[in-house]
Write a protein that holds these residues in place. Structure first.
Motif, PDB file in Angstrom:
ATOM      1  N   ARG A 176      -8.830  -5.191  -7.798  1.00  0.00           N
ATOM      2  CA  ARG A 176      -7.715  -4.862  -6.906  1.00  0.00           C
ATOM      3  C   ARG A 176      -6.643  -5.941  -6.952  1.00  0.00           C
ATOM      4  O   ARG A 176      -5.444  -5.636  -6.903  1.00  0.00           O
ATOM      5  CB  ARG A 176      -8.247  -4.673  -5.485  1.00  0.00           C
ATOM      6  N   LYS A 177      -7.054  -7.185  -7.065  1.00  0.00           N
ATOM      7  CA  LYS A 177      -6.074  -8.275  -7.144  1.00  0.00           C
ATOM      8  C   LYS A 177      -5.286  -8.215  -8.453  1.00  0.00           C
ATOM      9  O   LYS A 177      -4.062  -8.378  -8.474  1.00  0.00           O
ATOM     10  CB  LYS A 177      -6.796  -9.625  -7.029  1.00  0.00           C
TER      11      LYS A 177
ATOM     12  N   ALA B 281      -7.609   1.126  -9.445  1.00  0.00           N
ATOM     13  CA  ALA B 281      -7.677  -0.194 -10.060  1.00  0.00           C
ATOM     14  C   ALA B 281      -8.727  -0.200 -11.160  1.00  0.00           C
ATOM     15  O   ALA B 281      -8.571  -0.866 -12.185  1.00  0.00           O
ATOM     16  CB  ALA B 281      -8.008  -1.251  -9.007  1.00  0.00           C
TER      17      ALA B 281
ATOM     18  N   THR C  15      -4.715  -5.586 -10.470  1.00  0.00           N
ATOM     19  CA  THR C  15      -3.880  -4.400 -10.652  1.00  0.00           C
ATOM     20  C   THR C  15      -2.919  -4.138  -9.503  1.00  0.00           C
ATOM     21  O   THR C  15      -1.948  -3.388  -9.663  1.00  0.00           O
ATOM     22  CB  THR C  15      -4.763  -3.148 -10.808  1.00  0.00           C
ATOM     23  N   GLY C  16      -3.197  -4.699  -8.336  1.00  0.00           N
ATOM     24  CA  GLY C  16      -2.390  -4.412  -7.160  1.00  0.00           C
ATOM     25  C   GLY C  16      -2.643  -3.030  -6.591  1.00  0.00           C
ATOM     26  O   GLY C  16      -1.881  -2.544  -5.750  1.00  0.00           O
ATOM     27  N   ARG C  17      -3.736  -2.375  -7.020  1.00  0.00           N
ATOM     28  CA  ARG C  17      -4.079  -1.039  -6.530  1.00  0.00           C
ATOM     29  C   ARG C  17      -5.336  -1.121  -5.671  1.00  0.00           C
ATOM     30  O   ARG C  17      -6.189  -1.978  -5.892  1.00  0.00           O
ATOM     31  CB  ARG C  17      -4.332  -0.084  -7.704  1.00  0.00           C
ATOM     32  N   HIS C  18      -5.459  -0.198  -4.716  1.00  0.00           N
ATOM     33  CA  HIS C  18      -6.596  -0.247  -3.802  1.00  0.00           C
ATOM     34  C   HIS C  18      -7.734   0.671  -4.193  1.00  0.00           C
ATOM     35  O   HIS C  18      -8.900   0.414  -3.881  1.00  0.00           O
ATOM     36  CB  HIS C  18      -6.145   0.128  -2.379  1.00  0.00           C
TER      37      HIS C  18
ATOM     38  N   LYS D  70     -12.969  -6.875  -5.691  1.00  0.00           N
ATOM     39  CA  LYS D  70     -11.866  -7.719  -5.221  1.00  0.00           C
ATOM     40  C   LYS D  70     -10.958  -8.136  -6.372  1.00  0.00           C
ATOM     41  O   LYS D  70      -9.725  -8.099  -6.256  1.00  0.00           O
ATOM     42  CB  LYS D  70     -12.413  -8.956  -4.506  1.00  0.00           C
TER      43      LYS D  70
ATOM     44  N   ASN E 209     -11.192   3.748   0.361  1.00  0.00           N
ATOM     45  CA  ASN E 209     -10.584   3.180  -0.846  1.00  0.00           C
ATOM     46  C   ASN E 209     -11.391   3.452  -2.113  1.00  0.00           C
ATOM     47  O   ASN E 209     -11.321   2.690  -3.079  1.00  0.00           O
ATOM     48  CB  ASN E 209     -10.345   1.677  -0.672  1.00  0.00           C
TER      49      ASN E 209
END
Length: 420
Positions: A121-122, A197, A124-127, A118, A162
């Motif tokens: 991903r937060k 990410a 880097t903004g990547r999934h 979590k 993902n």
């Protein structure tokens, strides 16, 4: 055994490999209700690096309980948590010049991994997350998506998304450059692989078959992460806390992970406890954005602090692990030399992979009959895996290895149809 068969779910697993009712345990030994003793080469799947009921830790826990110490406090501040944080900083972080914020994500290893995913991903903004073949990271959906084992994945019942799986170290053979292949996927906008990410990996894939990442491979992966601004997550849940010698398994390779996941032997006593260590600049969760009712297990804080004081004031435990690891390796090489088998591993997690995948499970069963608890690993349970407590006595270690050798001979000299 009738009550277990009648009431416990069919999903139970280890009790089928070791069909007895255990009653007491101390050090590297388990005793069943009949008084039969077993040497433990399993150590709670790596949750008991310091053995069963280590005396100093037990006394600290008893003192805390009898003084009405706080047991449940969510993430509120307690004296037990403060003492653990002080000892972890003093004995683990500072001597290694490591600067991390400490997140208590919940009581188990998969909680630590889910929090890491979590956060990555937060940040880097990547999934997408890249994990590696034969990796094992937990049984909740995010962690399970990272895991390679098809049998474990099948239990999800939903698509596991993902995540992109890439070859781990020598998965394609020792001549293949899997880092170069991974970089080709990252640099080619038409590869179909979204820039991730994070990379997540174990330096030694415990459940995946005791597969080791080499120094050159691990360092190349770390360099690749930096070049592409991808976070590096090390899952040290099973092979941390001294299992390979140093406290962290990655220490000999000069890696500086962005996020580290710890659990299993962290509490020192088999109590549920997990940490997600995060570089300070990545600590961007808002208060309460990731939480859980049991993320502050104070009894585990007590035993964890005691374990750090007892075993990590100096390098005595690391030196013992290194010494015993050589004995284990020599014994396994002797066994493998007489069979179509290969030895692999580091420190006190080592195994033998047999070409005939049925042999390892048969050895585990035979060893149990002779008084040794030892499990298998690998996608087809083709690896017999030694995972004794790090504190095991020389006598118990030698006897356990002797039983393993005798069990291997007993299994491999049977008629083929009798080998299961």
């Amino acid at each position: 055994m009738e009550i277990f068969e009648r009431l416990e779910s069919n999903v139970r697993g280890y009790c089928r490999s070791f069909p007895t009712v255990f009653h007491t345990a101390k050090g590297a030994a388990l005793v069943n209700e009949n008084g039969d003793k077993y040497i433990d080469f399993f150590a709670g799947a790596g949750a008991l690096n310091y053995g069963h009921n280590p005396e100093v830790l037990k006394q600290k826990l008893i003192e805390y309980l009898t003084s009405d110490g706080v047991l449940h406090a969510l993430d509120m501040s307690t004296t037990a948590k403060r003492r653990f944080l002080e000892k972890f900083e003093e004995l683990i972080l500072q001597p290694r010049n490591m600067d991390y914020k400490i997140m208590f994500p919940g009581p188990t290893g998969t909680n630590a991994v889910e929090a890491a995913l979590k956060l990555a991903r937060k940040v880097t903004g990547r999934h997408n997350i890249i994990s590696f073949t034969n990796g094992f990271h937990g049984m909740t959906l995010g962690s399970l998506a990272l895991t390679g084992n098809s049998g474990k994945r099948a239990g999800a019942g939903v698509p596991l998304n993902n995540v992109t799986h890439m070859p781990f170290c020598d998965y394609l053979g020792t001549e293949a450059d899997t880092i170069a292949a991974l970089e080709r996927f990252l640099e080619d906008s038409s590869s179909g692989v979204d820039l991730p990410a994070a990379f997540i990996l174990e330096t030694v894939q415990a459940e995946g078959g005791v597969n080791i990442g080499t120094r050159s491979w691990l360092q190349a992966l770390s360099d690749l992460a930096r070049r592409y601004n991808v976070l590096l997550i090390i899952d040290d849940i099973q092979v941390g806390c001294g299992r390979t010698g140093p406290f962290f398994s990655f220490e000999p390779f000069d890696l500086k992970p962005d996020i580290i996941c710890l659990s299993k032997s962290l509490s020192g006593y088999g109590l549920p406890m997990a940490l997600t260590l995060v570089k300070p600049e990545l600590d961007i969760f808002e208060p309460g954005e990731h939480n859980g009712t049991f993320r502050g297990h104070n009894a585990a804080f007590v035993t964890a602090a005691a374990a750090l004081e007892q075993f990590w004031q100096d390098d005595s435990l690391t030196r013992k692990v290194n010494r015993n690891a050589r004995q284990v390796r020599d014994a396994l090489l002797d066994i493998a030399a007489n069979h179509d088998a290969e030895v692999r591993g580091r420190g006190m997690i080592q195994g033998i992979e047999f070409a005939d995948a049925s042999i390892a499970s048969a050895i585990s069963q035979e060893a149990f009959k002779r008084g040794l608890i030892i499990e298998t690993a690998g996608p087809n349970d083709e690896v017999i895996k030694t995972l004794p407590p790090l504190t095991i006595s020389d006598e118990q270690l030698s006897r356990g290895l002797q039983i393993l050798a005798e069990s291997t001979i007993a299994v491999t000299t049977k008629e083929p149809e009798l080998v299961s």
